[in-house]
Enzyme design. Sequence first.
Site, PDB file in Angstrom:
ATOM      1  N   ALA A 119      -0.664  12.819  -5.055  1.00  0.00           N
ATOM      2  CA  ALA A 119      -1.594  12.759  -6.273  1.00  0.00           C
ATOM      3  C   ALA A 119      -1.791  14.240  -6.350  1.00  0.00           C
ATOM      4  O   ALA A 119      -1.746  14.916  -5.656  1.00  0.00           O
ATOM      5  CB  ALA A 119      -2.532  11.984  -6.146  1.00  0.00           C
ATOM      6  N   GLU A 155       3.918   6.711  -1.628  1.00  0.00           N
ATOM      7  CA  GLU A 155       3.655   5.323  -2.068  1.00  0.00           C
ATOM      8  C   GLU A 155       4.375   4.718  -3.358  1.00  0.00           C
ATOM      9  O   GLU A 155       4.796   3.629  -3.579  1.00  0.00           O
ATOM     10  CB  GLU A 155       1.979   5.261  -2.485  1.00  0.00           C
ATOM     11  CG  GLU A 155       1.082   5.463  -1.211  1.00  0.00           C
ATOM     12  CD  GLU A 155      -0.020   6.000  -1.600  1.00  0.00           C
ATOM     13  OE1 GLU A 155      -0.554   7.042  -2.007  1.00  0.00           O
ATOM     14  OE2 GLU A 155      -1.102   5.143  -1.190  1.00  0.00           O
ATOM     15  N   GLU A 194      -2.889  12.140   3.655  1.00  0.00           N
ATOM     16  CA  GLU A 194      -4.315  12.034   2.911  1.00  0.00           C
ATOM     17  C   GLU A 194      -5.390  12.289   3.794  1.00  0.00           C
ATOM     18  O   GLU A 194      -6.666  12.798   3.516  1.00  0.00           O
ATOM     19  CB  GLU A 194      -4.583  10.610   2.305  1.00  0.00           C
ATOM     20  CG  GLU A 194      -3.564  10.407   0.978  1.00  0.00           C
ATOM     21  CD  GLU A 194      -2.258   9.701   1.322  1.00  0.00           C
ATOM     22  OE1 GLU A 194      -1.969   9.555   2.216  1.00  0.00           O
ATOM     23  OE2 GLU A 194      -1.750   9.223   0.337  1.00  0.00           O
ATOM     24  N   GLY A 219       0.902  10.012  -2.501  1.00  0.00           N
ATOM     25  CA  GLY A 219       1.114   9.071  -3.692  1.00  0.00           C
ATOM     26  C   GLY A 219       2.729   9.221  -3.917  1.00  0.00           C
ATOM     27  O   GLY A 219       3.121   8.234  -4.552  1.00  0.00           O
TER      28      GLY A 219
HETATM   29  N1  CAA Z   1      -1.178  18.400  -5.680  1.00  0.00           N
HETATM   30  C1  CAA Z   1      -1.419  19.461  -6.605  1.00  0.00           C
HETATM   31  N2  CAA Z   1      -0.440  20.675  -6.592  1.00  0.00           N
HETATM   32  C2  CAA Z   1       0.222  20.514  -5.293  1.00  0.00           C
HETATM   33  C3  CAA Z   1       0.538  19.402  -4.475  1.00  0.00           C
HETATM   34  C4  CAA Z   1      -0.463  18.220  -4.719  1.00  0.00           C
HETATM   35  N3  CAA Z   1      -0.183  17.147  -3.967  1.00  0.00           N
HETATM   36  N4  CAA Z   1       1.402  19.403  -3.506  1.00  0.00           N
HETATM   37  C5  CAA Z   1       1.952  20.871  -4.034  1.00  0.00           C
HETATM   38  N5  CAA Z   1       1.359  21.377  -4.939  1.00  0.00           N
HETATM   39  C6  CAA Z   1       1.651  22.991  -5.328  1.00  0.00           C
HETATM   40  C7  CAA Z   1       0.977  23.830  -4.599  1.00  0.00           C
HETATM   41  O1  CAA Z   1      -0.669  24.109  -4.912  1.00  0.00           O
HETATM   42  C8  CAA Z   1       1.732  25.037  -5.003  1.00  0.00           C
HETATM   43  O2  CAA Z   1       1.095  25.633  -6.248  1.00  0.00           O
HETATM   44  P1  CAA Z   1       0.722  27.178  -6.451  1.00  0.00           P
HETATM   45  O3  CAA Z   1       2.124  27.494  -6.144  1.00  0.00           O
HETATM   46  O4  CAA Z   1      -0.030  27.077  -7.729  1.00  0.00           O
HETATM   47  O5  CAA Z   1      -0.117  27.398  -5.260  1.00  0.00           O
HETATM   48  C9  CAA Z   1       2.943  24.265  -5.487  1.00  0.00           C
HETATM   49  O6  CAA Z   1       2.798  22.913  -5.584  1.00  0.00           O
HETATM   50  C10 CAA Z   1       4.164  24.377  -4.239  1.00  0.00           C
HETATM   51  O7  CAA Z   1       3.581  24.163  -2.910  1.00  0.00           O
HETATM   52  P2  CAA Z   1       3.267  25.033  -1.724  1.00  0.00           P
HETATM   53  O8  CAA Z   1       3.117  26.337  -1.955  1.00  0.00           O
HETATM   54  O9  CAA Z   1       2.321  24.299  -0.906  1.00  0.00           O
HETATM   55  O10 CAA Z   1       4.730  24.635  -1.085  1.00  0.00           O
HETATM   56  P3  CAA Z   1       5.355  24.416   0.485  1.00  0.00           P
HETATM   57  O11 CAA Z   1       6.627  24.441   0.464  1.00  0.00           O
HETATM   58  O12 CAA Z   1       4.689  25.464   1.107  1.00  0.00           O
HETATM   59  O13 CAA Z   1       4.571  23.228   1.122  1.00  0.00           O
HETATM   60  C11 CAA Z   1       4.069  20.787   0.984  1.00  0.00           C
HETATM   61  C12 CAA Z   1       4.926  21.846   0.375  1.00  0.00           C
HETATM   62  C13 CAA Z   1       4.240  20.470   2.583  1.00  0.00           C
HETATM   63  C14 CAA Z   1       4.507  19.575   0.300  1.00  0.00           C
HETATM   64  C15 CAA Z   1       2.539  20.994   0.409  1.00  0.00           C
HETATM   65  O14 CAA Z   1       2.707  21.658  -0.839  1.00  0.00           O
HETATM   66  C16 CAA Z   1       1.694  20.091   0.720  1.00  0.00           C
HETATM   67  O15 CAA Z   1       1.096  19.843   1.651  1.00  0.00           O
HETATM   68  N6  CAA Z   1       1.296  19.365  -0.356  1.00  0.00           N
HETATM   69  C17 CAA Z   1       0.102  18.332  -0.534  1.00  0.00           C
HETATM   70  C18 CAA Z   1       0.627  17.106   0.149  1.00  0.00           C
HETATM   71  C19 CAA Z   1      -0.474  16.078   0.422  1.00  0.00           C
HETATM   72  O16 CAA Z   1      -1.493  16.497   0.853  1.00  0.00           O
HETATM   73  N7  CAA Z   1      -0.290  14.951  -0.707  1.00  0.00           N
HETATM   74  C20 CAA Z   1      -1.414  13.993  -0.541  1.00  0.00           C
HETATM   75  C21 CAA Z   1      -1.975  14.092  -2.055  1.00  0.00           C
HETATM   76  S1  CAA Z   1      -3.582  12.926  -2.078  1.00  0.00           S
HETATM   77  C22 CAA Z   1      -2.901  11.374  -2.602  1.00  0.00           C
HETATM   78  O17 CAA Z   1      -1.696  11.476  -2.683  1.00  0.00           O
HETATM   79  C23 CAA Z   1      -3.646  10.295  -2.804  1.00  0.00           C
HETATM   80  C24 CAA Z   1      -3.026   8.797  -3.086  1.00  0.00           C
HETATM   81  O18 CAA Z   1      -2.619   8.253  -2.170  1.00  0.00           O
HETATM   82  C25 CAA Z   1      -3.013   8.516  -4.325  1.00  0.00           C
END
Ligand code: CAA
Length: 258
Positions: A65, A112, A132, A109
């Site tokens: 998400a 999921e 998460e 998400g």
């Molecule tokens: N939401 C918003 N933006 C996201 C995102 C997310 N879930 N995941 C990645 N992005 C964005 C980053 O912020 C970045 O944007 P900027 O360039 O503007 O900073 C861009 O995508 C590229 O990401 P990274 O620079 O972080 O890329 P990376 O290769 O270094 O890392 C990754 C990749 C490991 C996937 C890392 O992006 C990450 O950990 N993302 C978050 C994963 C996460 O925590 N997901 C769970 C979300 S909560 C949820 O999903 C709730 C639910 O159950 C409904």
Amino acid sequence: MAYETLIVEVENHVGLIRLNRPDALNALNQTLLDELVDALRAMDANDSVGAIVLTGSEKAFAAGADIKDMAQKEFVDVFGDDLFAAQAEAITAIRKPIIAAVAGYALGGGCELAMMCDFIIAADTAKFGQPEINLGVIPGIGGTQRLTRFVGKSKAMEMNLTGRFMDAAEAESCGLVSRVVPADDLLDDVRATAAKIAEKSPLAVKAAKEAVNRAYETTLREGVLFERRLFNALFATRDQAEGMAAFIEKRSPHFKGK
Ligand code: CAA
């Protein structure tokens, strides 16, 4: 119809939906989920589509998400709106098969969403996770429930408590994905798999999807009865007569969905 966050096409009776927010690794926001529901419903209603493929990019199926959208939200917002609930219900109500073609990250998400599909074919680059817990929350659209049913309590608990990622080989060995293929072959392979489904009787395909999904919702006795009644009902279709006649006449069947 043109979408802001999706690329959609229909070819060879296969509907392909590609999540397309490359700057955010296909993070799921309200627009993307609303558009996804709209595109899936349109394909469900389109008689020329026999199966649907849902995919992302080489780097990410979806990284979860949209954290930037959620960061400012409070309890009254997410509870009041029942965040993502309506879209998750709508996605799981689609009657045609949906195959998730997962390359790269399928996190939160994103994992999921892949599990809401009917099965997952993964590229060897795929990484699954429910991180998460690192954000001070837990999954909100099935990550503690569907993952547990797919991989069992021990692995699901570890993934949800530590946020660690699972690679494609591990995902295949524990039953999260049906198959792993080289990343370069992923879309061709999944399209071919979907096209194979699209050749079958659409009535039998819908019945098979309903019956397998029923296994998650009910007891074995009730599930087997549900299956038997659907099996019986398919004998009221012309596709059953055609399928069996074609076998006996040693030719390919021509199913009509009647
Ligand atoms: N939401 C918003 N933006 C996201 C995102 C997310 N879930 N995941 C990645 N992005 C964005 C980053 O912020 C970045 O944007 P900027 O360039 O503007 O900073 C861009 O995508 C590229 O990401 P990274 O620079 O972080 O890329 P990376 O290769 O270094 O890392 C990754 C990749 C490991 C996937 C890392 O992006 C990450 O950990 N993302 C978050 C994963 C996460 O925590 N997901 C769970 C979300 S909560 C949820 O999903 C709730 C639910 O159950 C409904």
